[in-house]
Design an enzyme around this catalytic site. Sequence first.
Site, short mmCIF file in Angstrom:
data_model
loop_
_atom_site.label_atom_id
_atom_site.label_comp_id
_atom_site.label_asym_id
_atom_site.label_seq_id
_atom_site.Cartn_x
_atom_site.Cartn_y
_atom_site.Cartn_z
N TYR A 1 0.94 -1.18 -0.14
CA TYR A 1 -0.03 0.00 0.01
C TYR A 1 0.87 1.10 -0.03
O TYR A 1 0.70 2.06 -0.96
CB TYR A 1 -0.97 -0.06 1.35
N LYS B 1 1.11 3.67 -3.17
CA LYS B 1 0.71 5.15 -3.20
C LYS B 1 1.78 6.32 -3.32
O LYS B 1 1.79 7.20 -3.84
CB LYS B 1 0.11 5.24 -1.74
#
Length: 167
Positions: free
Chosen positions: A137, A141
Amino acid sequence: MKALVTGGGGFLGKAIVKLLLARGDRVRSFSRGAYSELDRLGAEHVSGEIDDAQAVQSAAEGCDIVFHVAAKAGMWGPEEQFRSANVVGTKNVLDACRQHAISRLVYTSSPSVIHAGGDVEGIDESAPYPEHFEAPYPKTKAEAERMVLAANGESLATVAIRPHLIW
């Protein structure tokens, strides 16, 4: 103004849609599912996957600004799922902004993009990205945030926000 909100049916996306509608903007929500609450408020809805370039292109047509909130969040799972939503999806949004001459993009990032495992109190946006990420994640990102910030220029003004613990 006509705004596109990717992930418009999610927690943050829905709040953005409601605020935009309340101030009199026209809003198109782009998400995988339909949300009758947003329909009742007057938002237009387009269904699709953020990693589908054509679907994002269609959703962005006629819009003046994009609030890119859609993402694959979480700390576990196959990296490819995070990459597809967070990196490919963001590339699709940037391409759609360019294709449709959309001049403003607000990207929802995460403070985890600069977290290297230590205390991060008192830092600002000049803090560097870590060399290693513990999960897909924050890694994806951070990659997406870099793309958004690199796209900032004369024809497309971009900004990345890093909200922490939204509730």
